[in-house]
Design an enzyme around this catalytic site. Structure first.
Site, mmCIF file in Angstrom:
data_model
loop_
_atom_site.group_PDB
_atom_site.id
_atom_site.type_symbol
_atom_site.label_atom_id
_atom_site.label_comp_id
_atom_site.label_asym_id
_atom_site.label_seq_id
_atom_site.Cartn_x
_atom_site.Cartn_y
_atom_site.Cartn_z
ATOM 1 C CG ASP A 101 -68.600 21.350 42.711
ATOM 2 O OD1 ASP A 101 -67.485 21.618 42.216
ATOM 3 O OD2 ASP A 101 -68.931 21.670 43.864
ATOM 4 C CG HIS B 162 -68.722 25.339 43.471
ATOM 5 N ND1 HIS B 162 -68.468 24.340 44.379
ATOM 6 C CD2 HIS B 162 -68.430 26.509 44.110
ATOM 7 C CE1 HIS B 162 -68.032 24.872 45.519
ATOM 8 N NE2 HIS B 162 -68.007 26.185 45.380
ATOM 9 C CB SER C 60 -68.302 27.482 48.167
ATOM 10 O OG SER C 60 -66.972 27.158 47.853
#
Length: 442
Positions: free
Chosen positions: A347, A406, A168
């Site tokens: 994601d 994610h 991320s």
């Protein structure tokens, strides 16, 4: 009144004299980190919290067993979320009372280090709000300082192959820190150099100006929005791109936020982090567990620091950094070390399309060969289940992980473990000739 019968008297004595068994400890011995506590970062006169787990089943001699540092995203999210929810050796159970073994822990083949960074994140309390970093250069310098403190804990650590990984917003931390390490290494005595051998970025935000322009396409071509909604989202994306190019960083960050908020509203998804989930990731038990006094004591964390999954203070301090790019640092790494980019296929925040949008424009001599390389079907060993797809050439490997969003290790632990182990050790689909697990997708 008559005295109680002898048998009853014996039972009463046993009940009084036999102690009750102690409750199970919060941290059973086998779940304790090998080392944990605080790593000084002299430039800031502060320290960063860490937890380290030595390899449990290494394939290499101790002196050559790799070390891997995991950094969480956010900005301002604690790496202990990765530890106790994604890839560490033990997970917090849903009742927040106990720990359970993770069969797909990343410390099976190599030592695994978690650091709460930047200052103000997790158990890494900032001396004052003014000490929270606001840019990648300071964060990279702090991580390197903490890493030097860690490597000094054991003389054998220094020579071991070292890898940086994160997901991320760590799509910024990892390139910035990796490039900083390689830039600084030549200026240091050999005994102080970091033996960096590669970096891995999962579902990363790395070059936001390209990535923010992909959300409409990702949602439209998966059937989540219609053509009119796509046009509306593209207008919001164009605003974010224009503000970024004008270097109006805070406004650009706000504009990106509007894109994501509108996308969430249009799709009705529980979370943009995984289009298949009916509920967001259930991470709340981690906070409840880590804020117990017994857990803090076992980890060597400061008792008066309240652990938060993600720090609002750090998020505010880093707000103007959100739309800034670290693509130059990623390009620098591709010229000097190995790079793995991986994403969960579900994601919608920082997924496959988002990564390919910036990857196609990197300034790296190996890019044409990479873009022309086969994208192979990748299957897990043993059961042969679909794990995803791998494309690789030269220093760059790109893995798309099936059945994941994610937080790839939390969603598909088996595939994530095989991926990181094989990539670090250059085996299987990441071996010199591809190896087991790959089938041509052509």
């Amino acid at each position: 009144m008559a005295p109680p019968p002898p048998a009853l008297l014996l039972l009463l004595l046993i009940a009084v004299t036999v102690p009750l068994s102690d409750p199970a400890p919060v941290f059973p011995d086998e779940a304790l980190p090998t080392k944990s506590g605080y790593l000084p970062i002299p430039p800031a006169n502060a320290s960063l919290f860490f937890a380290f787990y030595e390899a449990t089943q290494p394939l290499t001699a101790p002196a050559s067993t790799p070390l891997l540092l995991w950094l969480q995203g956010g900005p301002g999210c604690s790496s202990l979320l990765g530890n106790f929810f994604e890839l560490g050796p033990y997970f917090v159970t849903p009742d927040a009372e106990t720990l359970s073994p993770n069969p797909f822990a990343w410390n099976r083949r190599f030592g695994l280090l978690f650091i709460d960074s930047p200052l103000g994140t997790g158990f890494s309390a900032a001396p004052s709000p003014a000490d929270i970093p606001t840019n990648q250069s300071v964060i990279a310098a702090h991580i390197l300082a903490a890493l030097q403190s860690f490597l000094a804990l054991d003389p054998s650590f220094r020579a071991r192959p070292f890898f940086l990984a994160g997901e991320s917003y760590a799509g910024k931390y990892v390139p910035a820190t990796g490039a900083h390490i390689l830039d600084v290494n030549p200026t240091l005595p050999e005994a102080r150099r970091v033996n960096l051998r590669g970096v891995a970025i999962g579902n990363g935000l790395t070059h936001p100006v390209a990535q923010v322009a992909t959300h409409a396409d990702s949602a439209y071509f998966t059937g989540l929005i219609n053509a009119r909604q796509k046009r509306e989202l593209e207008e919001l994306q164009a605003e974010a791109v224009a503000l970024t190019r004008a270097e109006r960083w805070r406004e650009a960050s706000d504009a990106r936020g509007r894109v994501l908020s509108r996308l969430q509203n249009m799709t009705g998804l529980a979370t943009l982090y995984d289009a298949a989930k009916q509920r967001p990731y259930q991470t709340e038990p981690v906070a409840a567990f880590l804020n117990r006094a017994e857990a803090k004591a076992a980890l060597g964390a400061l008792g008066d620091v309240a652990w938060e999954e993600c720090s609002d203070a750090v998020g505010a301090a880093m707000h103007a950094d959100v739309m800034r790019s670290v693509r130059p640092e990623a390009e620098s790494l591709l010229r000097r070390t190995r790079v793995l980019l991986y994403q969960g296929v579900r994601d919608l925040m920082d997924g496959v399309v988002s990564t390919e949008a910036w990857l196609g424009g990197v300034g790296w001599h190996g890019l044409p060969a990479f873009l022309d390389a086969d994208r192979a079907v990748w299957r897990t060993r043993g059961d042969g289940e679909l794990a995803g797809y791998v494309q690789r050439s030269g220093a760059l490997s790109h893995a798309v992980v099936y059945g994941a969003g994610h937080l790839v290790p939390a969603d598909n632990g088996r595939a994530a473990q095989e991926m990181i182990e094989d990539w670090v050790l250059q085996a299987g689909p990441f071996g010199r000739r591809g190896g087991d697990g790959l089938r041509s997708a052509a």
